[in-house]
Write a protein that holds these residues in place. Structure first.
Motif, PDB file in Angstrom:
ATOM      1  N   LYS A  21       0.815  -1.217   0.000  1.00 37.20           N
ATOM      2  CA  LYS A  21       0.000   0.000   0.000  1.00 37.20           C
ATOM      3  C   LYS A  21       0.854   1.275   0.000  1.00 37.20           C
ATOM      4  O   LYS A  21       0.609   2.198  -0.780  1.00 37.20           O
ATOM      5  N   GLN A  22       1.870   1.323   0.852  1.00 31.71           N
ATOM      6  CA  GLN A  22       2.695   2.528   0.931  1.00 31.71           C
ATOM      7  C   GLN A  22       3.428   2.785  -0.380  1.00 31.71           C
ATOM      8  O   GLN A  22       3.465   3.921  -0.877  1.00 31.71           O
ATOM      9  N   GLU A  23       3.993   1.742  -0.947  1.00 28.66           N
ATOM     10  CA  GLU A  23       4.699   1.886  -2.222  1.00 28.66           C
ATOM     11  C   GLU A  23       3.728   2.304  -3.329  1.00 28.66           C
ATOM     12  O   GLU A  23       4.058   3.161  -4.169  1.00 28.66           O
ATOM     13  N   ALA A  24       2.535   1.714  -3.341  1.00 30.89           N
ATOM     14  CA  ALA A  24       1.540   2.056  -4.362  1.00 30.89           C
ATOM     15  C   ALA A  24       1.141   3.524  -4.259  1.00 30.89           C
ATOM     16  O   ALA A  24       1.018   4.228  -5.281  1.00 30.89           O
ATOM     17  N   GLU A  25       0.938   4.001  -3.046  1.00 31.09           N
ATOM     18  CA  GLU A  25       0.555   5.402  -2.885  1.00 31.09           C
ATOM     19  C   GLU A  25       1.676   6.340  -3.314  1.00 31.09           C
ATOM     20  O   GLU A  25       1.409   7.417  -3.861  1.00 31.09           O
ATOM     21  N   GLN A  26       2.906   5.965  -3.101  1.00 26.80           N
ATOM     22  CA  GLN A  26       4.020   6.792  -3.571  1.00 26.80           C
ATOM     23  C   GLN A  26       4.021   6.878  -5.086  1.00 26.80           C
ATOM     24  O   GLN A  26       4.295   7.940  -5.661  1.00 26.80           O
ATOM     25  N   GLN A  27       3.732   5.767  -5.763  1.00 24.13           N
ATOM     26  CA  GLN A  27       3.627   5.788  -7.221  1.00 24.13           C
ATOM     27  C   GLN A  27       2.486   6.696  -7.672  1.00 24.13           C
ATOM     28  O   GLN A  27       2.617   7.467  -8.634  1.00 24.13           O
ATOM     29  N   GLN A  28       1.352   6.598  -6.960  1.00 23.52           N
ATOM     30  CA  GLN A  28       0.202   7.431  -7.307  1.00 23.52           C
ATOM     31  C   GLN A  28       0.521   8.908  -7.126  1.00 23.52           C
ATOM     32  O   GLN A  28       0.212   9.739  -7.987  1.00 23.52           O
ATOM     33  N   ILE A  29       1.130   9.249  -6.002  1.00 27.46           N
ATOM     34  CA  ILE A  29       1.477  10.649  -5.725  1.00 27.46           C
ATOM     35  C   ILE A  29       2.429  11.192  -6.777  1.00 27.46           C
ATOM     36  O   ILE A  29       2.284  12.328  -7.256  1.00 27.46           O
ATOM     37  N   ALA A  30       3.399  10.377  -7.172  1.00 29.51           N
ATOM     38  CA  ALA A  30       4.351  10.807  -8.195  1.00 29.51           C
ATOM     39  C   ALA A  30       3.641  11.115  -9.513  1.00 29.51           C
ATOM     40  O   ALA A  30       3.938  12.124 -10.177  1.00 29.51           O
ATOM     41  N   LEU A  31       2.692  10.274  -9.883  1.00 23.82           N
ATOM     42  CA  LEU A  31       1.926  10.514 -11.112  1.00 23.82           C
ATOM     43  C   LEU A  31       1.091  11.786 -11.010  1.00 23.82           C
ATOM     44  O   LEU A  31       1.041  12.593 -11.942  1.00 23.82           O
ATOM     45  N   LEU A  32       0.423  11.963  -9.876  1.00 24.24           N
ATOM     46  CA  LEU A  32      -0.433  13.135  -9.695  1.00 24.24           C
ATOM     47  C   LEU A  32       0.378  14.428  -9.751  1.00 24.24           C
ATOM     48  O   LEU A  32      -0.082  15.436 -10.307  1.00 24.24           O
ATOM     49  N   LYS A  33       1.568  14.395  -9.214  1.00 24.93           N
ATOM     50  CA  LYS A  33       2.425  15.583  -9.265  1.00 24.93           C
ATOM     51  C   LYS A  33       3.001  15.775 -10.661  1.00 24.93           C
ATOM     52  O   LYS A  33       3.181  16.909 -11.134  1.00 24.93           O
ATOM     53  N   GLN A  34       3.300  14.682 -11.329  1.00 25.78           N
ATOM     54  CA  GLN A  34       3.804  14.759 -12.704  1.00 25.78           C
ATOM     55  C   GLN A  34       2.788  15.448 -13.615  1.00 25.78           C
ATOM     56  O   GLN A  34       3.145  16.264 -14.461  1.00 25.78           O
ATOM     57  N   TYR A  35       1.510  15.122 -13.422  1.00 25.08           N
ATOM     58  CA  TYR A  35       0.450  15.706 -14.242  1.00 25.08           C
ATOM     59  C   TYR A  35      -0.065  17.029 -13.674  1.00 25.08           C
ATOM     60  O   TYR A  35      -0.956  17.642 -14.261  1.00 25.08           O
ATOM     61  N   ASP A  36       0.472  17.452 -12.534  1.00 21.35           N
ATOM     62  CA  ASP A  36       0.063  18.715 -11.900  1.00 21.35           C
ATOM     63  C   ASP A  36      -1.455  18.759 -11.685  1.00 21.35           C
ATOM     64  O   ASP A  36      -2.148  19.700 -12.086  1.00 21.35           O
ATOM     65  N   ILE A  37      -1.963  17.741 -11.008  1.00 20.19           N
ATOM     66  CA  ILE A  37      -3.400  17.539 -10.848  1.00 20.19           C
ATOM     67  C   ILE A  37      -4.013  18.553  -9.876  1.00 20.19           C
ATOM     68  O   ILE A  37      -3.457  18.847  -8.827  1.00 20.19           O
ATOM     69  N   ASP A  38      -5.197  19.063 -10.243  1.00 22.29           N
ATOM     70  CA  ASP A  38      -5.938  20.001  -9.402  1.00 22.29           C
ATOM     71  C   ASP A  38      -6.994  19.311  -8.542  1.00 22.29           C
ATOM     72  O   ASP A  38      -7.319  19.797  -7.456  1.00 22.29           O
ATOM     73  N   VAL A  39      -7.582  18.229  -9.063  1.00 28.91           N
ATOM     74  CA  VAL A  39      -8.650  17.556  -8.328  1.00 28.91           C
ATOM     75  C   VAL A  39      -8.577  16.055  -8.591  1.00 28.91           C
ATOM     76  O   VAL A  39      -8.284  15.618  -9.706  1.00 28.91           O
ATOM     77  N   ILE A  40      -8.822  15.267  -7.540  1.00 25.24           N
ATOM     78  CA  ILE A  40      -8.816  13.802  -7.617  1.00 25.24           C
ATOM     79  C   ILE A  40     -10.233  13.314  -7.333  1.00 25.24           C
ATOM     80  O   ILE A  40     -10.844  13.711  -6.328  1.00 25.24           O
ATOM     81  N   VAL A  41     -10.746  12.463  -8.207  1.00 24.52           N
ATOM     82  CA  VAL A  41     -12.100  11.938  -8.049  1.00 24.52           C
ATOM     83  C   VAL A  41     -12.024  10.440  -7.767  1.00 24.52           C
ATOM     84  O   VAL A  41     -11.454   9.685  -8.557  1.00 24.52           O
ATOM     85  N   LEU A  42     -12.573  10.038  -6.649  1.00 28.70           N
ATOM     86  CA  LEU A  42     -12.638   8.618  -6.304  1.00 28.70           C
ATOM     87  C   LEU A  42     -13.970   8.077  -6.814  1.00 28.70           C
ATOM     88  O   LEU A  42     -15.006   8.225  -6.173  1.00 28.70           O
ATOM     89  N   ALA A  43     -13.926   7.456  -7.999  1.00 29.22           N
ATOM     90  CA  ALA A  43     -15.134   6.967  -8.662  1.00 29.22           C
ATOM     91  C   ALA A  43     -15.341   5.503  -8.302  1.00 29.22           C
ATOM     92  O   ALA A  43     -15.135   4.617  -9.110  1.00 29.22           O
ATOM     93  N   ARG A  44     -15.708   5.259  -7.063  1.00 28.25           N
ATOM     94  CA  ARG A  44     -15.825   3.921  -6.480  1.00 28.25           C
ATOM     95  C   ARG A  44     -14.458   3.237  -6.438  1.00 28.25           C
ATOM     96  O   ARG A  44     -14.306   2.094  -6.855  1.00 28.25           O
TER      97      ARG A  44
END
Length: 300
Positions: free
Chosen positions: A164-187
């Motif tokens: 889980k921790q490693e997966a979230e680090q990958q996710q955070i890196a992607l979100l910062k790479q794309y300079d994301i403004d909003v995250i939607v948890l669609a289920r």
């Protein structure tokens, strides 16, 4: 992106190239509206929409959302922000100025259930969801073909208790790479860690398949069925460290009765979920939501 969407977005950008939004919250006191509107008037702005609310005129909190047209606002934005700062300081304002034409960059997280993601894709494709649909992240592969058919990048990041921790680090890196403004948890059926949530305060929107605060946590439809409810619903809210207890943006319900079994509740619930999520997201994208403690002020 389809040709229809391209034309729709281009028309929107051209029509609103001089439009901006000003959101304000501050201690309520006389003179706030006069100061703000006079400031805009002096800079050649024309107010096209204005909404305000006070929790209590005597010592409460005042909220204001103004949309206005102002010549060359895109190049004048920083200048106007600097000139507005003394007024903001005088009234102890928490405020932000955003361009109407700024399409927020959006990331969508999804697991196995597809109905909310599909609704977002269709709304986006039709030009009704005015956002930059940057990427989809999933802990399952099965939606890849559908998402990529819309020209949207799809990232498969499996999550287990051990990873889980490693997966979230990958996710955070992607979100910062794309300079994301909003995250939607669609289920997205994973609980985000406090460290993840802290990276994106007031930027994560969830859809919960329950009319909160009832039936928090897993298997809410089973809980509702056992309780014999007569109304089922869905809730869209901002994500905080408290599970399913963040500020609520939107809710809706549908009447059911003793003839409806668990699968019926789920089918009806899916319709409510996707509708509520899209509605909440659109209000967020349009800067119509101001968070106040664990509540929201939504200027519809």
């Amino acid at each position: 992106m389809s040709e229809f969407r391209k034309r729709r977005i281009q028309s929107f950008l051209e029509k609103h190239q001089d439009r901006a939004r000003l959101l304000i919250s501050c201690p309520d006191q006389p003179g706030i509206v006069a100061a703000v509107t006079n400031f805009l008037y002096e800079r050649g702005a024309n107010i096209v929409e204005s909404n305000q609310y006070s929790t209590d005129p005597e010592g409460g909190t005042f909220f204001l959302r103004i949309e206005f047209d102002c010549p060359h606002i895109r190049v004048r934005k920083e200048e106007i922000e600097n000139e507005f700062s003394p007024i903001a300081e005088r009234f102890s304002m928490d405020w932000r100025l955003s361009l109407h034409t700024h399409l927020k960059k959006m990331a969508v997280f999804v697991s196995k259930e597809e109905h909310c993601l599909l609704e977002l894709l269709w709304e986006w494709q039709a030009g009704e969801l005015l956002a930059d649909f940057a990427l989809v992240i999933s802990n399952h592969e099965h939606m890849r073909e559908t998402v990529e058919s819309f020209g949207i990048p799809y990232y498969y990041i499996p999550v287990t208790k051990e990873t889980k921790q490693e997966a979230e680090q990958q996710q955070i890196a992607l979100l910062k790479q794309y300079d994301i403004d909003v995250i939607v948890l669609a289920r997205y059926m994973q609980i985000l860690s406090p460290s993840f949530v802290a990276q994106f305060p007031s930027k994560i929107i969830n859809i919960h398949h329950s009319f909160l605060p009832a039936f928090i946590g897993a298997r809410p439809y089973e809980q509702a069925y056992r309780r014999g409810v007569k109304l089922i619903g869905a809730t869209s809210h901002y994500v905080t460290d408290d599970l399913d207890e963040g500020p609520i943006i939107e809710q809706d319900v549908e009447r059911v009765d003793h003839k409806h079994h668990v699968e019926d509740l789920k089918r009806i619930g899916r319709i409510i979920e996707k509708t509520v999520l899209v509605r909440a997201l659109k209000w967020h994208l349009q800067d119509r939501v101001i968070i106040h403690g664990n509540k929201t002020i939504v200027f519809k």
